[in-house]
Structure formats: structure tokens, C-alpha cells
Design an enzyme around this catalytic site. Structure first.
Site, short mmCIF file in Angstrom:
data_model
loop_
_atom_site.label_atom_id
_atom_site.label_comp_id
_atom_site.label_asym_id
_atom_site.label_seq_id
_atom_site.Cartn_x
_atom_site.Cartn_y
_atom_site.Cartn_z
N THR A 44 25.38 6.41 8.47
CA THR A 44 24.86 5.05 8.27
C THR A 44 23.33 5.07 8.08
O THR A 44 22.80 4.34 7.24
CB THR A 44 25.21 4.16 9.49
OG1 THR A 44 26.62 4.17 9.63
CG2 THR A 44 24.73 2.74 9.31
N HIS A 47 22.74 6.10 4.66
CA HIS A 47 22.99 5.00 3.71
C HIS A 47 21.80 4.04 3.68
O HIS A 47 21.39 3.57 2.62
CB HIS A 47 24.25 4.22 4.10
CG HIS A 47 25.51 5.02 3.97
ND1 HIS A 47 25.77 5.83 2.90
CD2 HIS A 47 26.58 5.14 4.79
CE1 HIS A 47 26.94 6.42 3.06
NE2 HIS A 47 27.46 6.02 4.21
N GLU A 68 22.10 6.37 17.37
CA GLU A 68 22.72 7.33 18.30
C GLU A 68 21.61 7.87 19.21
O GLU A 68 20.67 8.50 18.72
CB GLU A 68 23.35 8.48 17.50
CG GLU A 68 24.44 7.98 16.55
CD GLU A 68 25.02 9.08 15.66
OE1 GLU A 68 24.65 10.26 15.83
OE2 GLU A 68 25.82 8.75 14.79
N CYS A 97 29.08 -10.50 21.26
CA CYS A 97 28.62 -11.87 21.53
C CYS A 97 29.11 -12.40 22.87
O CYS A 97 28.54 -13.34 23.41
CB CYS A 97 29.05 -12.79 20.40
SG CYS A 97 30.78 -13.29 20.47
N ILE A 291 40.64 1.80 12.55
CA ILE A 291 39.85 2.07 13.76
C ILE A 291 38.42 1.61 13.52
O ILE A 291 37.79 2.04 12.55
CB ILE A 291 39.82 3.57 14.09
CG1 ILE A 291 41.23 4.16 14.18
CG2 ILE A 291 39.00 3.84 15.36
CD1 ILE A 291 42.02 3.81 15.40
N THR A 292 37.91 0.78 14.38
CA THR A 292 36.50 0.40 14.27
C THR A 292 35.79 0.66 15.59
O THR A 292 36.30 0.28 16.65
CB THR A 292 36.35 -1.05 13.78
OG1 THR A 292 34.95 -1.35 13.69
CG2 THR A 292 37.02 -2.06 14.67
P1 NAD Z 1 30.74 12.10 6.15
O1 NAD Z 1 30.54 11.40 4.86
O2 NAD Z 1 29.72 13.06 6.63
O3 NAD Z 1 32.13 12.90 6.11
C1 NAD Z 1 33.09 12.71 5.16
C2 NAD Z 1 33.65 14.09 4.83
O4 NAD Z 1 34.75 13.91 3.94
C3 NAD Z 1 32.64 15.01 4.14
O5 NAD Z 1 32.51 16.24 4.82
C4 NAD Z 1 33.22 15.17 2.74
O6 NAD Z 1 32.96 16.46 2.18
C5 NAD Z 1 34.71 14.96 3.02
N1 NAD Z 1 35.46 14.64 1.81
C6 NAD Z 1 35.06 14.00 0.70
N2 NAD Z 1 36.05 13.97 -0.20
C7 NAD Z 1 37.10 14.62 0.34
C8 NAD Z 1 38.40 14.92 -0.11
N3 NAD Z 1 38.84 14.54 -1.32
N4 NAD Z 1 39.21 15.59 0.72
C9 NAD Z 1 38.78 15.99 1.95
N5 NAD Z 1 37.56 15.72 2.42
C10 NAD Z 1 36.73 15.05 1.62
O7 NAD Z 1 31.02 10.98 7.22
P2 NAD Z 1 31.10 10.95 8.83
O8 NAD Z 1 29.79 10.52 9.36
O9 NAD Z 1 31.75 12.16 9.38
O10 NAD Z 1 32.08 9.70 8.94
C11 NAD Z 1 33.43 9.81 8.48
C12 NAD Z 1 33.90 8.52 7.83
O11 NAD Z 1 34.00 7.50 8.83
C13 NAD Z 1 32.98 7.94 6.76
O12 NAD Z 1 33.77 7.37 5.75
C14 NAD Z 1 32.23 6.85 7.50
O13 NAD Z 1 31.78 5.83 6.64
C15 NAD Z 1 33.30 6.34 8.44
N6 NAD Z 1 32.85 5.70 9.68
C16 NAD Z 1 33.63 4.70 10.15
C17 NAD Z 1 33.35 4.11 11.35
C18 NAD Z 1 34.25 3.03 11.87
O14 NAD Z 1 33.92 2.41 12.88
N7 NAD Z 1 35.40 2.82 11.24
C19 NAD Z 1 32.24 4.52 12.09
C20 NAD Z 1 31.46 5.58 11.61
C21 NAD Z 1 31.78 6.17 10.40
ZN ZN Z 2 32.41 -11.58 20.28
#
Ligand code: NAD
Ligand code: ZN
Length: 352
Positions: A44, A47, A68, A97, A291-292
Site C-alpha cells: 500500500t 501504491h 506497519e 468508528c 478476507i479484509t
Molecule cells: P505483492 O504484490 O507483493 O504480492 C503479490 C505476489 O503475487 C507477487 O509476489 C507476485 O509476483 C505474485 N503474482 C503475480 N502474478 C501471479 C500469478 N499469475 N501467479 C502467481 N503469483 C503471481 O502483495 P502483498 O503485499 O504480499 O499482498 C498480497 C495481496 O493482498 C495483494 O493483492 C494486496 O493488494 C492484498 N492485500 C489485501 C489486504 C486485505 O485486507 N484484503 C490487505 C493487504 C494486502
Molecule cells: Zn464502525
């Protein structure tokens, strides 16, 4: 207490961030002031740094980035009750909230009005950060600061992993970014029978191996569905932990799951995507779960418990870089190239 501090700030709506000197944050009656010892870099943050479409819609500069964190409590507001000066703490980054229907029934991670540290309010890429006491988590002091700092994404991995059984289960982790890699030792510690890790990045696959993955799949080199079936008597895995957000990987993960499998989805596709819902989900009885964040505070207790049970030691190789605040640009380059595990900024470290 100094009056001024260094902080990495997003000053403008555009790419980049700057190291600035700003006042140490003031704390309200229910806040805690934390002297930052380690602050790890999240996707994030990358981004926001690169100013992607999501950030353009969400982030309102000026803002101190970073969420973090691990550090020492140096001051507390007058209504703070459970946190003491000198405590080693981390922060749950979702500031809820307390008033919406989801908060009322205790589903705090689903709060309708969540604000996020370092996204909506000033964060922790700084020497000090102010955190509401209700977001403070008190750490074991013998856990290294860098490991204390990564508990927030570790909580994402834990929440995804622990939404169902893992003991004696075959598990596929799609996407071995920092969060997916963390899920490897979590699944192992929870007693998974087999952990399959998939990524397109060899550096990350190698790291997944070092953290305990049994089978590695690079879908650019082999058919993941065939590999998974060959290791599961032709049926597919019991559990999928989807942590890539990549549409192709998501579709492959569904096809790699056995009938009735649990599929926990954490990865965020960057735009709407297509699924063969009928064939791959409905007719095979898959259980999809979005999952969030982290459960407050069940996930944090699970993290603490596993850290104590050896996870802290197993995670050490994941911390690949430690840099001073001045190293933020290098940190973002590493994140962009995917040539890193967790990158940690240490505000007490002298610049090179
Ligand atoms: P990241 O982008 O570092 O990891 C994603 C991984 O997926 C990378 O290592 C990438 O090489 C791999 N990848 C890409 N294409 C692929 C494919 N076709 N097959 C297999 N692997 C592939 O992200 P992160 O920080 O480890 O986070 C993981 C995911 O979780 C991200 O999408 C992020 O946005 C999401 N996220 C969600 C929450 C939530 O609350 N739901 C919180 C944090 C992060
Ligand atoms: Zn609330």
C-alpha cells in the site's frame, strides 16, 4: 521530548514522497505517542508512493505515510488506561468508528467507516506516531523490533489462513509476496500436511522454500493445476489461500481446489475480473471467503501465540532489508522490483 521530528510525507498529489521536518504529533486524551523503532514497508505504501489510481481516489496529501509499526510508548493521554510509558507496542491500523452496525455486533474489522493509519490519517514513517489507545497492541519485549513491526501484514496472512481448518490439510498459497510468504510458516505451524506455494517470481519462490513450502510452482513454467493434482491423488487441495490478486492465478487456484474446498481470498485484483462461477465454484461446492484486515483482536492473539511458538524465529529470513528513513526511495525501488522480502525502515539508524 523533542518538538520536531523527521517524517516521510506525501506533499503533493503525484508520484514520490519527501523526508520532511515536522512537529512531533500532539496526542489527545485517549492517544498514545510511540517512538518508532521499526516501520515496515507495505505494498500500500508503494501504491501511495507511485500514486496509482487507487491512491489518487483515496489519499489526500499532505500526509505522513506508513502504517506497519513497532516502537516504545513515550507519552500517554490522560484517559489512557491500559498502556504504559515504556511498553513495546504495535498498532492495529484500522481505526474503527465504534458506532456502525458492524462495530455494534463486534465485527470491528468490517466497520463501515474505517480510517487507516498512513492512508487517511498521519502514519508511522517518522520518528514518532500518535495512535489511539484502542488501536494499541502490547508486544512481548523479546521479539525483535522488525518482527514486531510486521505483525500487521502477518495478521492479514493469519486471518486468511485461520478462517478454517489447516491441520492435516493440503494448502495452496497463490502469490508469494510478503503476505503470501508469511502464510507458509503459519500453515506449517498450524499443522498443514502439504504447503504448495505459487508465484511467477523465482526470488519469492526461493524465499517460500526457505520458509518451509513443500512444493513450488512457477505457472510460467508448468501447469499449476496438473502439479497440484499430482500431489493430491488427483483431487486438488483442501484449502486455497489466494494472496496474489492476479486474475489468472485466482482462476487457476479455483481449478486447483478439491470439491468443497475452502478458498480464502485476500489478494485484490486491480479491476473487475471474470470467473467461471458455475463450473468452478457452484457445481463444485467451493466455499469462497473474502478476507479484509485482521479480526480485532482475535487475529492479534493468534499472531502472538504463533510468534511465541517459534514463528518469530522462522520469519527472520523474511526481513531482507533494514534502512534509515532516508532509504525510503531505495525501499520503494526494491518493492517495485519484487527483489525483497520485508523492507524495514529504522528511524534511529544513521543515514549512509
Ligand atoms: P505483492 O504484490 O507483493 O504480492 C503479490 C505476489 O503475487 C507477487 O509476489 C507476485 O509476483 C505474485 N503474482 C503475480 N502474478 C501471479 C500469478 N499469475 N501467479 C502467481 N503469483 C503471481 O502483495 P502483498 O503485499 O504480499 O499482498 C498480497 C495481496 O493482498 C495483494 O493483492 C494486496 O493488494 C492484498 N492485500 C489485501 C489486504 C486485505 O485486507 N484484503 C490487505 C493487504 C494486502
Ligand atoms: Zn464502525
Amino acid at each position: 521530548m523533542p518538538e520536531m521530528m523527521r517524517a516521510i510525507r506525501k506533499l503533493q498529489a503525484g508520484p514520490g514522497a519527501e523526508l520532511c521536518t515536522v512537529p512531533v504529533p500532539e496526542i489527545g486524551p485517549r492517544d498514545v505517542l510511540v517512538k518508532v523503532k521499526a516501520t515496515s514497508v507495505c505494498g500500500t505504501d508503494y501504491h501511495i508512493y507511485s500514486w496509482d489510481p487507487w491512491s489518487q481516489n483515496r489519499v489526500k496529501p499532505p500526509l505522513t505515510v506508513g502504517h506497519e509499526v513497532a516502537g516504545e510508548v513515550v507519552a500517554i493521554g490522560r484517559d489512557v488506561t491500559a498502556t504504559k510509558v515504556g511498553d513495546a507496542v504495535s498498532a492495529e491500523t484500522h481505526i474503527i468508528c465504534n458506532n456502525c452496525p458492524r462495530c455494534h455486533v463486534g465485527e470491528y474489522h468490517l466497520c463501515e467507516r474505517t480510517r487507516i493509519l498512513g492512508v487517511d490519517v498521519d502514519g508511522c514513517f517518522a520518528e514518532y506516531v500518535a495512535v489511539p489507545e484502542q488501536n494499541i497492541w502490547i508486544n512481548d519485549k523479546d521479539i525483535p523490533w522488525a518482527i514486531q513491526s510486521i505483525q500487521e501484514p502477518l495478521g492479514n496472512a493469519m486471518h486468511t489462513a485461520m478462517e478454517g481448518d489447516l491441520t492435516a490439510q493440503t494448502v495452496m498459497i497463490t502469490g508469494c509476496g510478503p503476505i503470501g510468504i508469511m502464510a507458509v510458516p503459519i500453515a506449517k505451524t498450524a499443522g498443514a500436511e502439504l504447503v504448495v506455494a505459487m508465484d511467477v517470481n523465482e526470488y519469492r519462490l526461493d524465499m517460500a522454500k526457505r520458509l518451509g513450502a513443500d512444493i513450488l510452482i512457477n505457472p510460467m513454467k508448468e501447469d499449476p493445476i496438473e502439479v497440484v493434482r499430482s500431489h493430491t491423488r488427483g483431487y486438488g487441495v483442501d484449502v486455497v489461500l489466494e494472496m496474489s490478486g492476479n486474475p489468472t492465478a485466482i482462476r487457476q487456484s479455483l481449478k486447483s481446489a478439491r470439491n468443497g474446498a475452502r478458498v480464502s481470498l485476500l489478494g485484490l485484483p486491480s479491476k473487475p475480473m471474470e470467473l467461471d462461477l458455475g463450473a468452478d465454484v457452484v457445481m463444485r461446492g467451493l466455499v469462497l471467503k473474502g478476507i479484509t484486515g485482521r479480526k480485532m483482536w482475535k487475529t492479534w492473539y493468534q499472531v502472538r501465540s504463533m510468534l511465541r511458538a517459534g514463528l518469530a524465529e522462522r520469519l527472520k529470513p523474511l526481513i531482507t532489508h533494514e534502512l534509515p528513513l532516508e532509504g525510503v526511495h531505495e525501499a520503494m525501488e526494491l518493492m517495485g522490483a519484487g527483489k525483497c522480502g520485508k523492507v524495514v525502515l529504522n528511524p534511529e539508524m544513521a543515514a549512509k
